[in-house]
Design a protein around this motif. Structure first.
Motif, PDB file in Angstrom:
ATOM      1  N   GLU A 143      72.810  50.526  40.071  1.00  0.00           N
ATOM      2  CA  GLU A 143      72.875  49.552  41.165  1.00  0.00           C
ATOM      3  C   GLU A 143      73.264  50.159  42.503  1.00  0.00           C
ATOM      4  O   GLU A 143      73.428  49.446  43.487  1.00  0.00           O
ATOM      5  CB  GLU A 143      73.875  48.436  40.816  1.00  0.00           C
ATOM      6  CG  GLU A 143      73.539  47.654  39.565  1.00  0.00           C
ATOM      7  CD  GLU A 143      73.998  48.354  38.284  1.00  0.00           C
ATOM      8  OE1 GLU A 143      74.654  49.409  38.409  1.00  0.00           O
ATOM      9  OE2 GLU A 143      73.688  47.857  37.197  1.00  0.00           O
ATOM     10  N   CYS A 145      71.802  51.643  44.839  1.00  0.00           N
ATOM     11  CA  CYS A 145      70.904  51.458  45.987  1.00  0.00           C
ATOM     12  C   CYS A 145      71.313  50.267  46.852  1.00  0.00           C
ATOM     13  O   CYS A 145      70.980  50.202  48.038  1.00  0.00           O
ATOM     14  CB  CYS A 145      69.468  51.270  45.518  1.00  0.00           C
ATOM     15  SG  CYS A 145      68.795  52.692  44.618  1.00  0.00           S
ATOM     16  N   SER A 146      72.037  49.327  46.256  1.00  0.00           N
ATOM     17  CA  SER A 146      72.449  48.130  46.998  1.00  0.00           C
ATOM     18  C   SER A 146      73.362  48.464  48.172  1.00  0.00           C
ATOM     19  O   SER A 146      73.477  47.688  49.119  1.00  0.00           O
ATOM     20  CB  SER A 146      73.165  47.149  46.064  1.00  0.00           C
ATOM     21  OG  SER A 146      74.358  47.726  45.551  1.00  0.00           O
ATOM     22  N   SER A 150      70.548  46.285  50.906  1.00  0.00           N
ATOM     23  CA  SER A 150      70.714  44.847  50.665  1.00  0.00           C
ATOM     24  C   SER A 150      70.023  43.991  51.723  1.00  0.00           C
ATOM     25  O   SER A 150      69.735  42.808  51.483  1.00  0.00           O
ATOM     26  CB  SER A 150      72.202  44.487  50.604  1.00  0.00           C
ATOM     27  OG  SER A 150      72.847  44.848  51.813  1.00  0.00           O
ATOM     28  N   LYS A 170      68.673  40.208  43.356  1.00  0.00           N
ATOM     29  CA  LYS A 170      69.697  41.228  43.117  1.00  0.00           C
ATOM     30  C   LYS A 170      69.345  42.089  41.900  1.00  0.00           C
ATOM     31  O   LYS A 170      70.212  42.463  41.102  1.00  0.00           O
ATOM     32  CB  LYS A 170      71.077  40.591  42.953  1.00  0.00           C
ATOM     33  CG  LYS A 170      71.563  39.878  44.209  1.00  0.00           C
ATOM     34  CD  LYS A 170      72.967  39.336  44.044  1.00  0.00           C
ATOM     35  CE  LYS A 170      73.426  38.657  45.347  1.00  0.00           C
ATOM     36  NZ  LYS A 170      74.804  38.120  45.233  1.00  0.00           N
ATOM     37  N   ASP A 171      68.069  42.388  41.798  1.00  0.00           N
ATOM     38  CA  ASP A 171      67.581  43.201  40.692  1.00  0.00           C
ATOM     39  C   ASP A 171      67.676  44.682  41.060  1.00  0.00           C
ATOM     40  O   ASP A 171      66.667  45.388  41.181  1.00  0.00           O
ATOM     41  CB  ASP A 171      66.129  42.808  40.366  1.00  0.00           C
ATOM     42  CG  ASP A 171      65.607  43.498  39.125  1.00  0.00           C
ATOM     43  OD1 ASP A 171      66.407  44.166  38.436  1.00  0.00           O
ATOM     44  OD2 ASP A 171      64.395  43.381  38.849  1.00  0.00           O
ATOM     45  N   TRP A 172      68.890  45.165  41.228  1.00  0.00           N
ATOM     46  CA  TRP A 172      69.097  46.529  41.710  1.00  0.00           C
ATOM     47  C   TRP A 172      68.818  47.573  40.647  1.00  0.00           C
ATOM     48  O   TRP A 172      68.595  48.749  40.970  1.00  0.00           O
ATOM     49  CB  TRP A 172      70.529  46.679  42.238  1.00  0.00           C
ATOM     50  CG  TRP A 172      70.769  45.839  43.440  1.00  0.00           C
ATOM     51  CD1 TRP A 172      71.562  44.729  43.516  1.00  0.00           C
ATOM     52  CD2 TRP A 172      70.189  46.012  44.729  1.00  0.00           C
ATOM     53  NE1 TRP A 172      71.511  44.198  44.781  1.00  0.00           N
ATOM     54  CE2 TRP A 172      70.679  44.961  45.550  1.00  0.00           C
ATOM     55  CE3 TRP A 172      69.293  46.935  45.280  1.00  0.00           C
ATOM     56  CZ2 TRP A 172      70.305  44.831  46.887  1.00  0.00           C
ATOM     57  CZ3 TRP A 172      68.924  46.799  46.610  1.00  0.00           C
ATOM     58  CH2 TRP A 172      69.441  45.758  47.402  1.00  0.00           C
ATOM     59  N   THR A 173      68.808  47.194  39.387  1.00  0.00           N
ATOM     60  CA  THR A 173      68.491  48.180  38.354  1.00  0.00           C
ATOM     61  C   THR A 173      67.017  48.571  38.375  1.00  0.00           C
ATOM     62  O   THR A 173      66.627  49.551  37.734  1.00  0.00           O
ATOM     63  CB  THR A 173      68.835  47.631  36.948  1.00  0.00           C
ATOM     64  OG1 THR A 173      68.070  46.453  36.704  1.00  0.00           O
ATOM     65  CG2 THR A 173      70.317  47.313  36.836  1.00  0.00           C
ATOM     66  N   CYS A 175      65.276  49.589  41.039  1.00  0.00           N
ATOM     67  CA  CYS A 175      64.917  50.577  42.073  1.00  0.00           C
ATOM     68  C   CYS A 175      64.453  51.904  41.473  1.00  0.00           C
ATOM     69  O   CYS A 175      63.397  52.432  41.812  1.00  0.00           O
ATOM     70  CB  CYS A 175      66.094  50.818  43.008  1.00  0.00           C
ATOM     71  SG  CYS A 175      66.627  49.367  43.941  1.00  0.00           S
TER      72      CYS A 175
END
Length: 224
Positions: A143, A145-146, A150, A170-173, A175
């Motif tokens: 996560e 990259c958030s 964002s 919020k699908d940061w996984t 990236c």
């Protein structure tokens, strides 16, 4: 006149300690013996690289280093010194891994606009994400990259679902299931959800598993 027994024992201990200390100093500072003092094994990608490729000998002789440390302890010197070898820094990493195609060079994150982001992930140093003598290739979660993205917006977004939608969810996984952070793997970036790499495969890669991005590199790191 004979010394009291307690003092004789102390002097005897000091006499024994001197050669033991000298042997320990020699063992610690001899490059060929450094591996015996390592905190853990090298990463798979670093097998065969010598310790001194990353650990740079500190300036001065052993006596000078000890003397400087004592002077610092009693206030005669403002700054401490390294004993034996200095701490590893990004300079040693970049000596082998500096590349013209680096997508996220550490100097970029020293710009003021990233001041808040580096409070979450210290991207100003290679050591903010990577370390040695552990089982992990990178010790950050998927996560991270958030910290910078964002509020990302793109005029032309080629993927489906869009980056905006992924950020909103919020699908940061996701990236790293498309993007190679450093940009050095030679592969075609997925543009559809069905083409993305498996999340667990990426997570395994960060833990020193096989690369989901393929084995072909644009620039290979130096071997020494």
């Amino acid at each position: 006149m004979r010394l009291p027994q307690a003092r004789r024992v102390r002097w005897f201990a000091v006499i024994l300690a001197i050669p033991s200390l000298a042997l320990a100093v020699w063992a610690f500072q001899a490059p060929k013996n450094m591996a015996s003092f390592a905190h853990g094994p090298l990463l798979k990608d670093h097998q065969g690289i010598t310790c001194t490729a990353c650990h740079i000998p500190s300036p001065g002789t052993t006596r000078q280093q000890i003397q400087a440390k004592l002077h610092h302890q009693i206030g005669f010197r403002d700054h401490p010194v390294d004993f034996g070898f200095g701490e590893v820094s990004s300079d040693q990493c970049l000596a082998c891994h500096a590349r013209p195609n680096e997508r996220h060079p550490i100097y970029r994150f020293r710009e003021p606009r990233f001041a808040e982001a580096i409070m979450q992930v210290d991207a100003t140093s290679c050591l903010g994400c990577h370390t040695e003598h552990t089982a992990e290739r990178a010790f950050v979660g998927l996560e991270f990259c958030s910290a910078c993205l964002s509020e990302l917006s793109l005029k032309s977004d080629p993927i489906s679902p869009s980056h905006v939608d992924l950020i909103a969810a919020k699908d940061w996984t996701s990236c790293l299931t498309c993007h190679d952070f450093h940009g050095n793997h030679a592969y075609r970036t997925p543009i559809r959800t069905s083409e993305r790499f498996d999340v667990e495969a990426v997570r395994s890669y960060l833990l020193s598993g096989p690369s989901p991005y393929g084995s072909e590199k644009i620039f290979e790191g130096k071997s020494e």
